[in-house]
Motif scaffolding. Structure first.
Motif, PDB file in Angstrom:
ATOM      1  N   ALA A 167       0.835  -1.206   0.000  1.00 26.09           N
ATOM      2  CA  ALA A 167       0.000   0.000   0.000  1.00 26.09           C
ATOM      3  C   ALA A 167       0.865   1.251   0.000  1.00 26.09           C
ATOM      4  O   ALA A 167       1.729   1.421   0.857  1.00 26.09           O
ATOM      5  CB  ALA A 167      -0.913  -0.012   1.220  1.00 26.09           C
ATOM      6  N   GLY A 168       0.646   2.117  -0.993  1.00 28.91           N
ATOM      7  CA  GLY A 168       1.365   3.372  -1.078  1.00 28.91           C
ATOM      8  C   GLY A 168       2.747   3.288  -1.687  1.00 28.91           C
ATOM      9  O   GLY A 168       3.431   4.304  -1.805  1.00 28.91           O
ATOM     10  N   ASP A 169       3.191   2.091  -2.077  1.00 35.50           N
ATOM     11  CA  ASP A 169       4.529   1.914  -2.661  1.00 35.50           C
ATOM     12  C   ASP A 169       4.421   1.375  -4.084  1.00 35.50           C
ATOM     13  O   ASP A 169       3.428   0.743  -4.456  1.00 35.50           O
ATOM     14  CB  ASP A 169       5.375   0.951  -1.827  1.00 35.50           C
ATOM     15  CG  ASP A 169       5.684   1.513  -0.449  1.00 35.50           C
ATOM     16  OD1 ASP A 169       5.695   2.751  -0.326  1.00 35.50           O
ATOM     17  OD2 ASP A 169       5.908   0.717   0.484  1.00 35.50           O
ATOM     18  N   ALA A 170       5.453   1.604  -4.869  1.00 33.62           N
ATOM     19  CA  ALA A 170       5.511   1.047  -6.219  1.00 33.62           C
ATOM     20  C   ALA A 170       5.787  -0.450  -6.129  1.00 33.62           C
ATOM     21  O   ALA A 170       6.477  -0.915  -5.207  1.00 33.62           O
ATOM     22  CB  ALA A 170       6.605   1.738  -7.028  1.00 33.62           C
ATOM     23  N   ALA A 197      13.004 -12.346   9.189  1.00 32.62           N
ATOM     24  CA  ALA A 197      11.947 -11.563   9.837  1.00 32.62           C
ATOM     25  C   ALA A 197      10.577 -11.966   9.293  1.00 32.62           C
ATOM     26  O   ALA A 197      10.423 -12.240   8.099  1.00 32.62           O
ATOM     27  CB  ALA A 197      12.175 -10.073   9.599  1.00 32.62           C
ATOM     28  N   ASP A 198       9.578 -12.012  10.180  1.00 30.69           N
ATOM     29  CA  ASP A 198       8.225 -12.377   9.770  1.00 30.69           C
ATOM     30  C   ASP A 198       7.650 -11.344   8.809  1.00 30.69           C
ATOM     31  O   ASP A 198       7.789 -10.141   9.026  1.00 30.69           O
ATOM     32  CB  ASP A 198       7.311 -12.493  10.990  1.00 30.69           C
ATOM     33  CG  ASP A 198       7.622 -13.717  11.839  1.00 30.69           C
ATOM     34  OD1 ASP A 198       8.309 -14.616  11.329  1.00 30.69           O
ATOM     35  OD2 ASP A 198       7.174 -13.765  12.998  1.00 30.69           O
ATOM     36  N   ARG A 199       6.995 -11.845   7.771  1.00 32.61           N
ATOM     37  CA  ARG A 199       6.314 -10.983   6.815  1.00 32.61           C
ATOM     38  C   ARG A 199       4.953 -11.601   6.476  1.00 32.61           C
ATOM     39  O   ARG A 199       4.832 -12.821   6.354  1.00 32.61           O
ATOM     40  CB  ARG A 199       7.130 -10.816   5.525  1.00 32.61           C
ATOM     41  CG  ARG A 199       8.431 -10.061   5.710  1.00 32.61           C
ATOM     42  CD  ARG A 199       8.186  -8.580   5.988  1.00 32.61           C
ATOM     43  NE  ARG A 199       9.420  -7.817   6.065  1.00 32.61           N
ATOM     44  CZ  ARG A 199      10.106  -7.612   7.185  1.00 32.61           C
ATOM     45  NH1 ARG A 199       9.661  -8.115   8.328  1.00 32.61           N
ATOM     46  NH2 ARG A 199      11.223  -6.906   7.163  1.00 32.61           N
ATOM     47  N   THR A 200       3.948 -10.741   6.309  1.00 33.86           N
ATOM     48  CA  THR A 200       2.616 -11.186   5.916  1.00 33.86           C
ATOM     49  C   THR A 200       2.203 -10.403   4.680  1.00 33.86           C
ATOM     50  O   THR A 200       2.183  -9.169   4.700  1.00 33.86           O
ATOM     51  CB  THR A 200       1.599 -10.959   7.044  1.00 33.86           C
ATOM     52  OG1 THR A 200       2.042 -11.650   8.221  1.00 33.86           O
ATOM     53  CG2 THR A 200       0.225 -11.493   6.644  1.00 33.86           C
ATOM     54  N   TYR A 201       1.893 -11.111   3.592  1.00 33.45           N
ATOM     55  CA  TYR A 201       1.579 -10.473   2.312  1.00 33.45           C
ATOM     56  C   TYR A 201       0.135 -10.788   1.917  1.00 33.45           C
ATOM     57  O   TYR A 201      -0.280 -11.953   1.937  1.00 33.45           O
ATOM     58  CB  TYR A 201       2.522 -10.972   1.210  1.00 33.45           C
ATOM     59  CG  TYR A 201       3.982 -10.725   1.495  1.00 33.45           C
ATOM     60  CD1 TYR A 201       4.545  -9.470   1.312  1.00 33.45           C
ATOM     61  CD2 TYR A 201       4.803 -11.750   1.958  1.00 33.45           C
ATOM     62  CE1 TYR A 201       5.884  -9.230   1.580  1.00 33.45           C
ATOM     63  CE2 TYR A 201       6.156 -11.528   2.231  1.00 33.45           C
ATOM     64  CZ  TYR A 201       6.671 -10.265   2.040  1.00 33.45           C
ATOM     65  OH  TYR A 201       8.012 -10.033   2.310  1.00 33.45           O
ATOM     66  N   ARG A 202      -0.594  -9.755   1.551  1.00 39.60           N
ATOM     67  CA  ARG A 202      -1.948  -9.960   1.032  1.00 39.60           C
ATOM     68  C   ARG A 202      -1.844 -10.440  -0.419  1.00 39.60           C
ATOM     69  O   ARG A 202      -1.211  -9.777  -1.258  1.00 39.60           O
ATOM     70  CB  ARG A 202      -2.741  -8.655   1.126  1.00 39.60           C
ATOM     71  CG  ARG A 202      -4.211  -8.824   0.784  1.00 39.60           C
ATOM     72  CD  ARG A 202      -4.978  -7.602   1.214  1.00 39.60           C
ATOM     73  NE  ARG A 202      -6.308  -7.572   0.642  1.00 39.60           N
ATOM     74  CZ  ARG A 202      -7.188  -6.600   0.863  1.00 39.60           C
ATOM     75  NH1 ARG A 202      -6.850  -5.591   1.667  1.00 39.60           N
ATOM     76  NH2 ARG A 202      -8.378  -6.634   0.308  1.00 39.60           N
ATOM     77  N   LEU A 203      -2.459 -11.574  -0.714  1.00 40.01           N
ATOM     78  CA  LEU A 203      -2.261 -12.197  -2.020  1.00 40.01           C
ATOM     79  C   LEU A 203      -2.794 -11.350  -3.172  1.00 40.01           C
ATOM     80  O   LEU A 203      -2.263 -11.420  -4.284  1.00 40.01           O
ATOM     81  CB  LEU A 203      -2.919 -13.583  -2.049  1.00 40.01           C
ATOM     82  CG  LEU A 203      -2.153 -14.689  -1.334  1.00 40.01           C
ATOM     83  CD1 LEU A 203      -2.902 -16.007  -1.433  1.00 40.01           C
ATOM     84  CD2 LEU A 203      -0.750 -14.849  -1.904  1.00 40.01           C
ATOM     85  N   SER A 204      -3.833 -10.552  -2.934  1.00 44.01           N
ATOM     86  CA  SER A 204      -4.357  -9.728  -4.020  1.00 44.01           C
ATOM     87  C   SER A 204      -3.356  -8.661  -4.448  1.00 44.01           C
ATOM     88  O   SER A 204      -3.505  -8.066  -5.517  1.00 44.01           O
ATOM     89  CB  SER A 204      -5.675  -9.070  -3.599  1.00 44.01           C
ATOM     90  OG  SER A 204      -5.467  -8.214  -2.487  1.00 44.01           O
ATOM     91  N   ARG A 205      -2.324  -8.407  -3.632  1.00 51.94           N
ATOM     92  CA  ARG A 205      -1.299  -7.432  -3.982  1.00 51.94           C
ATOM     93  C   ARG A 205      -0.060  -8.098  -4.581  1.00 51.94           C
ATOM     94  O   ARG A 205       0.910  -7.405  -4.891  1.00 51.94           O
ATOM     95  CB  ARG A 205      -0.908  -6.618  -2.742  1.00 51.94           C
ATOM     96  CG  ARG A 205      -2.046  -5.726  -2.241  1.00 51.94           C
ATOM     97  CD  ARG A 205      -1.678  -5.006  -0.966  1.00 51.94           C
ATOM     98  NE  ARG A 205      -2.749  -4.124  -0.521  1.00 51.94           N
ATOM     99  CZ  ARG A 205      -2.832  -3.594   0.686  1.00 51.94           C
ATOM    100  NH1 ARG A 205      -1.889  -3.850   1.584  1.00 51.94           N
ATOM    101  NH2 ARG A 205      -3.843  -2.806   1.015  1.00 51.94           N
ATOM    102  N   VAL A 206      -0.084  -9.421  -4.703  1.00 54.47           N
ATOM    103  CA  VAL A 206       1.004 -10.130  -5.376  1.00 54.47           C
ATOM    104  C   VAL A 206       0.689 -10.113  -6.875  1.00 54.47           C
ATOM    105  O   VAL A 206      -0.225 -10.793  -7.334  1.00 54.47           O
ATOM    106  CB  VAL A 206       1.148 -11.575  -4.857  1.00 54.47           C
ATOM    107  CG1 VAL A 206       2.247 -12.311  -5.629  1.00 54.47           C
ATOM    108  CG2 VAL A 206       1.462 -11.566  -3.367  1.00 54.47           C
ATOM    109  N   LEU A 207       1.436  -9.333  -7.626  1.00 56.90           N
ATOM    110  CA  LEU A 207       1.150  -9.152  -9.056  1.00 56.90           C
ATOM    111  C   LEU A 207       1.752 -10.259  -9.903  1.00 56.90           C
ATOM    112  O   LEU A 207       1.282 -10.535 -11.008  1.00 56.90           O
ATOM    113  CB  LEU A 207       1.683  -7.798  -9.520  1.00 56.90           C
ATOM    114  CG  LEU A 207       1.201  -6.586  -8.713  1.00 56.90           C
ATOM    115  CD1 LEU A 207       1.770  -5.306  -9.297  1.00 56.90           C
ATOM    116  CD2 LEU A 207      -0.317  -6.541  -8.665  1.00 56.90           C
ATOM    117  N   ASP A 208       2.805 -10.890  -9.427  1.00 55.22           N
ATOM    118  CA  ASP A 208       3.448 -11.977 -10.161  1.00 55.22           C
ATOM    119  C   ASP A 208       4.231 -12.804  -9.146  1.00 55.22           C
ATOM    120  O   ASP A 208       4.610 -12.307  -8.082  1.00 55.22           O
ATOM    121  CB  ASP A 208       4.385 -11.421 -11.239  1.00 55.22           C
ATOM    122  CG  ASP A 208       4.662 -12.447 -12.327  1.00 55.22           C
ATOM    123  OD1 ASP A 208       4.183 -13.593 -12.199  1.00 55.22           O
ATOM    124  OD2 ASP A 208       5.359 -12.100 -13.297  1.00 55.22           O
ATOM    125  N   ALA A 209       4.463 -14.070  -9.470  1.00 56.68           N
ATOM    126  CA  ALA A 209       5.171 -14.943  -8.536  1.00 56.68           C
ATOM    127  C   ALA A 209       5.945 -15.997  -9.318  1.00 56.68           C
ATOM    128  O   ALA A 209       5.526 -16.434 -10.394  1.00 56.68           O
ATOM    129  CB  ALA A 209       4.202 -15.612  -7.574  1.00 56.68           C
TER     130      ALA A 209
END
Length: 322
Positions: A167-170, A197-209
């Motif tokens: 959110a808010g970043d390129a 470090a722990d990270r939590t990513y919302r999948l709808s913001r994953v544009l490619d994988a």
């Protein structure tokens, strides 16, 4: 993929007795032309499919035909497991696999049990598309190819390279060690670590994988429910949290309490109203929650929140004046 579709086609014809090409196409998620080609392939392989012309015609199997086609593949078994956890089959990209798996399960039942199962299924509806007020329930959307890459990396224990739009970043590429997938109210999240470090990513913001070949650095076993609770607790302790003192009508108390991160203090005033000290995620969260209750609550502190709510109410009143 085609072999699974042919199996599904046979099972559909067995259950329904007769079905048109358009109906089969909708069920299988393919074109009518593809269904017709599949029908020809089944006939060539010796499966007794025949066509009935006319207004009530369609395709059917010869009476008494039965095959042992009930073996579940990996995705279908995974979809059955996911279906026991809310709407995981949808947000994790397993919807078609679940439909195929359930057809195989039903086909494996004795005929009298099949009829009973069909009748029982008509009595249950889980998570329709809209609520009672006809508000459409919108789930996060993730591209099939992206979801497949993420799911494979999670299950195989491989590192994952994702192009993520925070959110808010390129959007930017980052390499993570995936731990698991979680769905909450039709939103799906990837739990991972990055540099330990722990990270939590919302999948709808994953544009490619992209699934990598190197193994992920993660524990062999994981309690995903506990991991989610721990991350939620850390999230609630951090960020731009706002502490608010509010006076509220007692019959609206639970409504407000259901939206806050925590209730720190509570007292009943002489007039029966309840004074609460509550914690919101941020300023926007506080203003939104109190605006929903309107005149049923009054923010006492901090002053900026009182000003913000007053200005919003004044703007609404001015819009409708006269």
């Amino acid at each position: 993929m085609r072999a699974d579709r042919l199996v599904s086609l046979v099972l559909l014809l067995r259950r329904r007795g007769r079905s048109t090409a358009p109906a089969l196409a909708r069920e299988l998620g393919v074109s009518v032309r593809t269904v017709l080609r599949d029908i020809e392939a089944l006939s060539a392989a010796g499966v007794p499919v025949y066509a009935e012309r006319g207004r009530h015609g369609g395709f059917a199997l010869l009476p008494g035909f039965r095959t042992e086609l009930t073996g579940l593949n990996h995705d279908e078994a995974l979809a059955l497991l996911a279906s026991g956890s809310g709407r995981g089959e949808q947000v994790f990209g397993l919807g078609s696999a679940l439909a195929s798996a359930l057809r195989k399960v039903v086909d494996a039942l004795p005929e009298e049990h099949q009829q009973r199962a069909d009748g029982a299924a008509q009595r249950f509806l889980v998570d329709p598309e809209t609520d009672l007020l006809s508000r459409r329930l919108i789930a996060d959307e993730v591209a099939d190819a992206t979801m497949l890459a993420v799911r494979r990396a999670v299950l195989a224990g491989h590192r994952l390279r994702i192009r993520y739009a925070a959110a808010g970043d390129a959007p930017a590429w980052r390499t993570v060690d995936p731990i698991g997938l979680v769905t909450v109210r039709d939103r799906a999240y990837l739990l991972a670590t990055k540099g330990g470090a722990d990270r939590t990513y919302r999948l709808s913001r994953v544009l490619d994988a992209e699934e990598l070949t190197e193994p992920a650095e993660r524990p062999e076993q994981v309690d995903l429910a506990q991991e989610w609770r721990d991350r939620g607790a850390r999230f609630r302790r951090g960020g731009d949290q706002v502490v608010v003192v509010v006076r509220i009508d007692p019959d609206r108390r639970e409504e407000l309490a259901g939206t806050v991160l925590a209730v720190r203090a509570e007292d009943v005033e002489p007039d029966g109203r309840v004074r609460l000290t509550v914690v919101f995620q941020d300023a926007r969260h506080a203003e939104w929650a109190l605006w929903q209750i309107a005149s049923g609550a009054e923010a006492l502190d901090p002053p900026w929140l009182r000003t913000s709510l007053r200005d919003r109410a004044a703007a609404i009143a001015a819009r409708y004046a006269g």
